[in-house]
Design an enzyme around this catalytic site. Structure first.
Site, PDB file in Angstrom:
ATOM      1  N   HIS A 306     -13.653  23.143 -11.985  1.00 16.78           N
ATOM      2  CA  HIS A 306     -14.521  22.233 -12.742  1.00 16.78           C
ATOM      3  C   HIS A 306     -15.671  23.012 -13.347  1.00 16.78           C
ATOM      4  O   HIS A 306     -16.169  23.951 -12.727  1.00 16.78           O
ATOM      5  CB  HIS A 306     -15.071  21.128 -11.831  1.00 16.78           C
ATOM      6  N   ASP A 363      -8.942  14.719 -10.405  1.00 14.06           N
ATOM      7  CA  ASP A 363      -7.561  14.472 -10.834  1.00 14.06           C
ATOM      8  C   ASP A 363      -6.525  14.930  -9.821  1.00 14.06           C
ATOM      9  O   ASP A 363      -5.340  14.650  -9.969  1.00 14.06           O
ATOM     10  CB  ASP A 363      -7.311  15.175 -12.181  1.00 14.06           C
TER      11      ASP A 363
END
Ligand code: CMC
Length: 423
Positions: A306, A363
């Site tokens: 991320h 996710d």
């Protein structure tokens, strides 16, 4: 006031240091060009603050996420998605009256204009649901009045916001029904937001949906976790597009398109495709990890890493626990969950991922939950978009209310040919 000094060609220039609520610091370089003739260059906006915002706070090193000051885990446990949407857009939890008015607007705006149904008829059944969603959301500006949102007409914004939050859910369910060739199920005024969606998805003329309270709770949690994430790719897109003063429908439509990409919201579909591929082809986790590390291969471990989190994504933590309890509660076993857990363990113990601070993101586990709810993988990013809608609206509104209002317009360093003449 504290300042930062920048020295260019031996000349010193001072710029204000801005400090946020949580003591994060930024150098305000709005007049950098005027003072120095220089601009900043920041590929991928890794260090560029595009706005000051009071909506969402992330501490990526500590793995903290808060909406309007409230921790995400508390919100996901205790609030409904509709209350969370209100909190994000209006800045405070709704009173009983505010909540009932907001719910009324949502109910009144849940039905699509009947003429919009014809759009679905012309779409090929295999069209990707994100393509359908973005087209239909943009089409709302064809069917619904577009008065300009301003201080004198605040209720118009409230209605458009409610319409988007409510109709995106109807459009999503209709696009699913279209893809499986079943008749559309219309929204019901007596059902709450998440149950209404599950009913539109899974009711059919031959088998009505059996209301599943646990599935409703899980969906509610998923949507809350998706609801905002400060200045990510799609939200920045909504702000940038909206800064041209185009309407809210067009702005969030652009956000939906940005979300679709596999490096952003599209990663949830990629994760399940990857886990299914591992299962189908009997791949070994260590080989997949090796492939993700191999720079000659065009492969990334989806659902991992991320830009902001350099620690475990707090949303992934909540979803991992929810996966375990939801599946256990139904005595169900998804082999993809075992593969995901094995992958996660390998990631957390591998130097490549440790050095780069790559952890599972939102996710990684969300797709397993959507699968358990019966939602097909092509719809996963659509689910993300339904959840993100309140965040986009909140950010659009904040951008519009910022004074002085400015169109978003980054600059560049030109590196093409110098001036030349045609032969
Ligand atoms: N698998 C393998 N290597 C990775 C991964 C990954 N998933 N993510 C980052 N890296 C490596 C990357 O190759 C680079 O290595 P090196 O320094 O040797 O060149 C290093 O880690 C830094 O990566 P980056 O691409 O510079 O980092 P970024 O901040 O630009 O990208 C990201 C963030 C999310 C796009 C990236 O981590 C990624 O592609 N992850 C997979 C896609 C994904 O899961 N996206 C969903 C993000 S969460 C939902 C959302 O909010 O959108």
């Amino acid at each position: 006031m504290k300042t930062a000094k920048i020295i260019i060609d031996d000349r010193e220039h001072e710029f204000p240091l801005v400090t946020g609520t949580e003591q994060e610091r930024a150098i305000d370089i709005s007049d950098l060009y005027a003072k120095t003739g220089c601009i900043t260059l920041d590929n991928g906006f890794q260090n560029t603050g595009a706005c000051a915002s009071a909506i969402t706070f992330i501490d990526g090193d500590k793995g903290i996420l808060r909406y309007r000051g409230f921790d995400i885990s508390e919100l996901a446990d205790k609030l409904s998605f509709v209350e969370t949407a209100y909190l994000l857009i209006y800045g405070s939890l709704p009173t009983i009256d505010q909540k009932s008015l907001f719910s009324r607007y949502l109910t009144e705006n849940s039905m699509l204009h009947e003429d919009m149904i014809h759009y679905f008829v012309g779409m090929p059944p295999r069209a990707h649901p994100m393509a359908i969603l973005s087209s239909m959301v943009n089409s709302l500006s064809i069917f619904y009045p577009l008065s300009f949102v301003d201080d004198e007409n605040p209720q118009e914004f409230d209605r458009i916001a409610a319409r988007l939050i409510s109709m995106i859910r109807t459009i999503a369910a209709f696009s699913y029904k279209k893809s499986i060739g079943e008749p559309f199920v219309y929204p019901r005024h007596d059902l709450k937001y998440c149950m209404n969606f599950l009913n539109m998805m899974f009711s059919s003329p031959v088998k009505p949906y059996e209301f599943d309270l646990e599935a409703e709770r899980v969906l509610n949690k998923l949507l809350i976790l998706h609801a905002d994430h400060e200045q990510n790719c799609s939200t920045s897109t909504v702000r940038l597009v909206g800064s041209s003063m185009v309407n809210l429908y067009a702005s969030v439509c652009a956000g939906i398109c940005a979300l679709w990409g596999p490096l952003h919201g599209g990663a949830n579909q990629e994760v399940i495709d990857m886990l299914e591929d591992i299962q189908r082809n009997g791949r070994k986790v260590k080989d997949v990890i090796a492939m993700a590390k191999d720079k000659t291969k065009n492969f990334r471990l989806f659902g991992c890493g991320h830009r902001v989190y350099k620690n475990y994504d707090p949303r992934a933590k909540i979803l991992k626990d929810t996966c375990a309890t939801f599946l256990a509660g139904r005595h169900a076993n998804d082999p993809l969950l075992s593969i995901a857990l094995e992958l996660e363990d390998a990631v957390l113990h591998d130097d490549y991922f440790i050095e780069r601070k790559l952890y599972p993101n939102v996710d990684f586990y969300s797709g397993i939950l959507y699968r358990a709810l019966g939602i097909p993988s092509a719809m996963f990013t659509v689910m993300f978009a339904i959840g993100r809608m309140p965040g986009w609206i909140a950010q659009w509104r904040e951008m519009h209310d910022t004074k002085p209002f400015r169109i978003g317009r980054p600059r560049q360093v030109y590196v093409g040919p110098a001036h030349r003449s045609l032969p």
